[in-house]
Enzyme design. Structure first.
Site, short mmCIF file in Angstrom:
data_model
loop_
_atom_site.label_atom_id
_atom_site.label_comp_id
_atom_site.label_asym_id
_atom_site.label_seq_id
_atom_site.Cartn_x
_atom_site.Cartn_y
_atom_site.Cartn_z
N THR A 286 -4.69 29.04 25.34
CA THR A 286 -5.74 29.77 26.06
C THR A 286 -5.72 29.40 27.54
O THR A 286 -5.23 28.33 27.92
CB THR A 286 -7.15 29.45 25.52
OG1 THR A 286 -7.52 28.12 25.91
CG2 THR A 286 -7.21 29.58 24.01
N ASP A 287 -6.26 30.27 28.35
CA ASP A 287 -6.55 29.88 29.72
C ASP A 287 -7.76 28.94 29.67
O ASP A 287 -8.35 28.70 28.61
CB ASP A 287 -6.83 31.10 30.58
CG ASP A 287 -6.54 30.87 32.06
OD1 ASP A 287 -6.55 29.69 32.49
OD2 ASP A 287 -6.32 31.85 32.79
N ALA A 288 -8.15 28.40 30.82
CA ALA A 288 -9.22 27.40 30.88
C ALA A 288 -10.49 27.90 30.19
O ALA A 288 -11.02 28.97 30.53
CB ALA A 288 -9.51 27.04 32.33
#
Length: 572
Positions: A286-288
């Site tokens: 995932t992104d942040a």
């Protein structure tokens, strides 16, 4: 081993020993240990406090991202954490501008758009290779790059110069070569930001943003780029908090708009599109998870495990490590994450580690190279490469009234107005106008800088008769370094002094603008007849920029975007 992962196929290509390590390691792990492996944490603050908290909750994460520091300091942090745990960690970073994003001594290759402006995909390869060599010298093994986004929207504050441009075919070539450079340097590449940023003017940090392309348009653009990278064996892909309504409705024609999930939480985009249609076998991270887009529609307690349940293999960053770990464990206990899905995710995490022999390096004590490996930061070849990229990338967009090249014999007095030039989200550096001023003065120019606190000194622009100004000013130069600071929903010009500095004299005194970041200032100020884009706020870029402004070097860059994005202007 999970039935959904082919360990011997791309991107892992594991041999029998690697397969055996993955299977045996997975077989020995408890559920608690498997859930801990899902996390890639951010070591942003107090490192000692981080290690203490991990001990308190008995958590060995799968990876850690470090922020910038001296090479020796970051290397020691990496050594400690790799020595601490039995299973080797993925050590990652955002190297959008080169290893200098993490390592103070690292080479700043420049933003993707600067490299794109060179027109030379082999420089993208060299940038990836150098980034990998410098990063792996201190024990880093995973880059969250290349950025595969297409800069369709000039008002996107988060894509902008992080993209190679606005032409999909060109981006596919440059991202492919950059990823190959990383891999040849012993580093894992991670294409981002799935399913594709750059259409929206909004930023997923602040809102769940949208890629509005149709299925056919997406296939021909973002899909083509990801398809090529997957075919060439990219090891990982970062899934972002971006919706792709066309494909959500393609897979579920009855879905309501309010039920469409962002990419990081979207089962269909992960499993039907990315793994199914595009055939991706590698790791999805995932992104942040600290962004608004991640929890805009789903409570965090549900979103944390749902990201894994719906297809991501690794969970990036945290709001509270202990709380997020509890959310993940609760999600498993409640059946949101099934045992099969957990094993599949952890298998991919272990396989990615084995693909670059981290298990073997752990065994023979070579996860961290010897100290002399840091000698690479003394190698002048790094700076020479950055200089080459700047030399070939800086772009003369307009020179319609012959202001350039600057000549101190003819244009002695330069009045400079600074736009932005403050610390940004992608770099802590600022005040590049001071270097710019010094370099011009060393060449014999007299540079006067507008001061918002003393707008009448040394010359009052607003209200002074033009005839008087012409006696004191030969050229007005707007020096722009406008980028998002991390809290901005837009990155556009703010004229200092309200209206004291707006370009009202553009037809009366030769006026120019140089931008060392955002390439789209002509959309807000189209009347500039002399305009230069340099794409990256770095010392070596400013140095090269001044050389070109003064005619010591020719302009070679070709704009990889339309600076006006098709907007009408009477100036050609």
């Amino acid at each position: 081993m999970s039935k959904g992962v082919d360990l011997k196929a791309k991107p892992f290509y594991l041999d029998e020993k690697g397969v055996q390590w993955v299977e045996e390691t997975l077989g020995k792990m408890s559920t608690h240990e498997k859930l801990a492996q899902l996390f890639c944490l951010g070591a942003m603050g107090d490192y000692e406090a981080l290690l203490k908290e991990l001990d308190e909750i008995d958590m060995q994460p799968g990876g850690i991202l470090f922020r910038i520091g001296p090479a020796a300091v970051v290397r020691e942090k990496i050594r400690r954490v790799q020595d601490k745990y039995e299973i080797p960690l993925l050590i990652c970073g955002d190297f959008d501008r080169g290893s200098s994003n993490m390592i103070e001594e690292g080479t700043p290759n420049g933003h993707q758009m600067l490299i794109g402006a060179t027109g030379d995909p082999e420089l993208a390869y060299k940038a990836g290779l150098l980034c990998a060599k410098e990063s792996t010298a201190i024990g880093v093994n995973w880059d969250f790059g290349p950025v595969t986004d297409i800069d369709f929207n000039p008002y996107s504050p988060i894509v902008n110069v992080r993209s190679y441009g606005d032409q999909p075919e060109m981006i596919a070539e440059f991202t492919s070569r950059f990823a190959k450079g990383l891999e040849d340097g012993g580093m894992i590449a991670c294409a981002k930001h799935w399913p594709g940023d750059g259409r929206d003017f909004r930023d997923q940090h602040f809102v769940a943003s949208v890629n509005d392309l149709s299925v056919e348009e997406w296939d021909a653009t973002y899909g083509m780029i990801y398809g090529r990278l997957i075919e060439e064996g990219v090891g990982s892909i970062m899934t972002a908090h971006i919706m792709l309504p066309s494909y959500s409705k393609y897979y579920d024609p009855d879905i309501k708009d309010e039920d469409i999930m962002v990419g990081s939480l979207n089962y269909d985009l992960h499993n039907k599109l990315l793994r199914g249609k595009l055939g991706f076998n590698g790791l999805i991270v995932t992104d942040a998870s600290s962004m608004v887009g991640f929890t805009e529609r789903v409570p965090r307690a549900k979103a944390v495990p749902l990201s894994i349940a719906n297809g991501a293999d690794m969970f990036l960053f945290n709001r509270s490590i202990s709380e997020d770990f509890e959310f993940m464990k609760k999600g498993y206990e409640d059946g949101i994450i099934t045992p099969e899905r957990l094993d599949e995710a952890v298998t991919r995490i272990l396989a990615l580690k084995a693909s670059i022999k981290l298990h073997e390096k752990k065994e023979n004590g070579t996860l961290i190279p010897p100290e002399e490996a840091m000698d690479i930061f003394k190698d002048p070849a790094g700076k020479a490469q950055a200089k080459e990229i700047a030399d070939k990338g800086i772009t003369l967009v307009r020179n319609l009234e012959g202001v350039l090249p600057l000549d101190p014999e003819k244009q002695k007095n330069i009045y400079m107005i600074v736009l932005g030039d403050k610390p940004g989200y992608h770099t802590w550096k600022h005040d590049f106008h001071k270097q710019f001023k010094q370099l011009l003065e060393e060449r014999g120019f007299n540079v006067m800088v507008y001061d918002d606190e003393h707008p009448n000194e040394p010359i009052r622009l607003n209200g002074t008769p033009i005839a008087e100004l012409k006696k004191k000013i030969d050229v007005i130069c707007y020096f722009a370094n406008v980028e998002t600071t991390g809290g901005d929903s837009a990155a556009r010009i703010s004229w200092p002094g309200v209206r004291n500095t707006i370009p009202t004299l553009i037809q009366d005194i030769p006026t120019m603008m140089v931008s060392i970041d955002n390439p789209y200032h002509l959309t807000d100020a189209p009347a500039f007849k002399t305009y230069v884009n340099a794409y990256t706020s770095e010392e070596i870029v400013v140095e090269t920029l001044v050389e070109k402004l003064c005619g010591e070097s020719e302009f070679k860059g070709i704009s990889p975007v339309d600076p006006l994005k098709g907007r009408f202007t009477s100036i050609n």
